[in-house]
Design an enzyme around this catalytic site. Structure first.
Site, mmCIF file in Angstrom:
data_model
loop_
_atom_site.group_PDB
_atom_site.id
_atom_site.type_symbol
_atom_site.label_atom_id
_atom_site.label_comp_id
_atom_site.label_asym_id
_atom_site.label_seq_id
_atom_site.Cartn_x
_atom_site.Cartn_y
_atom_site.Cartn_z
ATOM 1 N N LYS A 96 0.801 -1.220 0.000
ATOM 2 C CA LYS A 96 0.000 0.000 0.000
ATOM 3 C C LYS A 96 0.841 1.281 0.000
ATOM 4 C CE LYS A 96 -4.271 -1.806 0.369
ATOM 5 N NZ LYS A 96 -4.252 -2.962 1.190
ATOM 6 N N GLU A 118 -9.832 5.731 3.091
ATOM 7 C CA GLU A 118 -10.594 4.646 3.696
ATOM 8 C C GLU A 118 -9.615 3.516 3.957
ATOM 9 O OE1 GLU A 118 -10.154 4.920 0.462
ATOM 10 O OE2 GLU A 118 -9.436 2.874 0.144
ATOM 11 N N SER A 384 1.742 -9.842 -0.758
ATOM 12 C CA SER A 384 1.382 -8.421 -0.681
ATOM 13 C C SER A 384 1.673 -7.792 0.673
ATOM 14 C CB SER A 384 -0.091 -8.252 -1.038
ATOM 15 O OG SER A 384 -0.907 -9.105 -0.244
HETATM 16 C C1 PLP Z 1 -5.146 -4.115 1.195
HETATM 17 C C2 PLP Z 1 -4.453 -5.360 1.012
HETATM 18 C C3 PLP Z 1 -4.806 -6.262 -0.011
HETATM 19 C C4 PLP Z 1 -5.996 -6.089 -0.903
HETATM 20 O O1 PLP Z 1 -6.006 -4.930 -1.687
HETATM 21 P P1 PLP Z 1 -5.659 -4.934 -3.216
HETATM 22 O O2 PLP Z 1 -5.960 -3.554 -3.651
HETATM 23 O O3 PLP Z 1 -6.533 -5.940 -3.889
HETATM 24 O O4 PLP Z 1 -4.225 -5.261 -3.349
HETATM 25 C C5 PLP Z 1 -4.032 -7.394 -0.183
HETATM 26 N N1 PLP Z 1 -2.978 -7.647 0.637
HETATM 27 C C6 PLP Z 1 -2.627 -6.821 1.636
HETATM 28 C C7 PLP Z 1 -1.479 -7.195 2.505
HETATM 29 C C8 PLP Z 1 -3.344 -5.646 1.861
HETATM 30 O O5 PLP Z 1 -2.985 -4.839 2.847
#
Ligand code: PLP
Length: 400
Positions: A96, A118, A384
């Site tokens: 993010k 948000e 992620s």
């Molecule tokens: C917010 C988040 C997601 C999901 O959001 P996307 O916009 O689909 O990437 C996935 N993994 C993590 C670790 C997150 O914080």
């Protein structure tokens, strides 16, 4: 008439459409705001000085490039070649921050003094609050009350960083409801406020802009894979999908290479047919949510269905228009992963590689068990985020 494609990699036209999905469905009061944002993004997207500042921060502040790690024990377990893109090692623990930094840099160039956002799992809230602390800007984070309760460590981090958390008590008190409130705030404060959206959702230009700001992920993967294996293209890239930003970033530079198979993992919750899921692409129909025409989970008469997933970051009834298009056009493959499958995948990664992933990322990792990959295949999984925020859930759900 042929519409003009405006991005070097994304199939997006001047009006923000990806095929039939996308666009900008906004109240009159936001028109000027969205127009100004579009102009600012066009002005700075390829601006040398803007990008120099962004890349310097990615390197020295975020810690990029993140490693592309050849996970040998996990590869052995599945009889294939698995590479993990370690977005969990970014400052603040997820992808993010890539988007938060670029968005706030843009806000500053537009002369904005107040930032709103948000958040679901709290990772976007933490990322935006972090960048606002770094740059000395006021920051308000909208968060569903359900998420405030289940993501306590992130709520505490946001507060310590000096931002205000506003719990939202409408709907099922999760990400959709927090997004509604953030949009409402933006309508009331169009002059001084910049809305940093945390995913590839919302009215054009947000989906394109956020995808671009996350595209550093696939740019690095190509380079790192070449260095490590001699080939630039993997056979598969796998990512989880909430709104679609980490997947957009991981797919971006491979979108035009048809031989690279793209797999998106959405949350099946308790099971795709149980009524308790967030499998938006497989269950959704075309509709409009948060300013964009996309696939939306809805009832027969068009009421948005409340989504469910164990993972707060995937608990969203819509999906970015890019992904709706990639799915319906067949460019990306979409699979649904249940809570239990994600928990098992998180445990497997933890015990084979010593990496505790975020629950969201565990959905991408679970695809490794769902599919059979060849022994010569190169499979990249985008991790992620890290699992610190999910420890309570893991401890209560996993037998040690
Ligand atoms: C917010 C988040 C997601 C999901 O959001 P996307 O916009 O689909 O990437 C996935 N993994 C993590 C670790 C997150 O914080």
């Amino acid at each position: 008439m042929e519409k003009k494609i405006i991005d070097p990699f994304l199939p997006v036209d001047e009006e923000g459409y990806y095929g039939e999905f996308g666009g900008a469905f906004i109240p009159e009061i936001l028109h000027a705001n969205v127009e100004n944002l579009k102009k600012a993004f066009e002005r700075y997207a390829d601006d040398e000085e803007f990008n120099a500042e962004y890349e310097q921060l990615l390197k020295d502040y975020v810690g990029r490039p993140t490693p592309l790690y050849h996970a040998k024990r996990l590869s052995e377990h599945f009889g294939t070649n698995i590479y993990l893109k370690r977005e969990d090692l970014n400052h603040t623990g997820a992808h993010k921050i890539n988007n938060a930094i670029a968005s706030v840099l843009l806000a500053k160039r537009m002369g904005k003094t107040r930032i709103i956002a948000e958040t679901g799992a709290g990772q976007h809230g933490v990322a935006v609050a972090t960048v606002c602390a770094l740059m000395g800007l006021d920051c308000v984070i909208y968060m569903g009350a359900t998420d405030v309760a289940r993501q306590k460590p992130n709520v505490e981090r946001i507060k310590m960083l000096g931002a205000e958390v506003r719990p939202v008590t409408s709907g099922n008190m999760t990400l959709k409801d927090a997004t509604n409130e953030a949009i409402r705030d933006w309508c009331c404060n169009p002059q001084d406020t910049f809305y940093v959206i945390g995913s590839t959702v919302g009215p054009h230009p947000y989906p394109q802009m956020v995808a671009r700001f996350q595209s550093v992920i696939s740019r690095e993967i190509r380079k790192q894979l070449k260095e490590q294996t001699g080939r630039e293209l993997p056979d598969y890239v796998i990512a989880c999908i909430g709104g679609g930003s980490n997947a957009a970033g991981a797919f971006y530079h491979f979108l035009k290479d048809d031989e690279v198979k793209l797999i998106a993992a959405e949350a099946a919750g308790l099971g795709i047919d149980t009524g308790e899921s967030a499998a938006t692409m497989q269950l959704g129909r075309e509709g409009i949510i948060h300013g964009s025409r996309t696939l939306v989970m809805q009832t027969e008469d068009g009421q948005i269905t409340e989504p469910y997933s164990i993972s707060a970051g995937l608990d969203y009834p819509g999906v970015g228009p890019l992904h709706a298009y990639l799915y319906t056009s067949g460019r990306a493959d979409v699979t649904a992963v249940t809570d239990d499958e994600a928990l098992a995948a998180a445990m497997l990664l933890t015990r084979t590689e010593g990496i505790i992933p975020a629950l969201e990322s565990a959905h991408a990792l679970a695809v490794l068990s769902q599919r059979k990959f060849g022994k010569d295949d190169v499979v990249v999984v985008n991790v992620s985020g890290r699992g610190d925020k999910d420890m309570q859930t893991y401890l209560s759900r996993i037998e040690s």
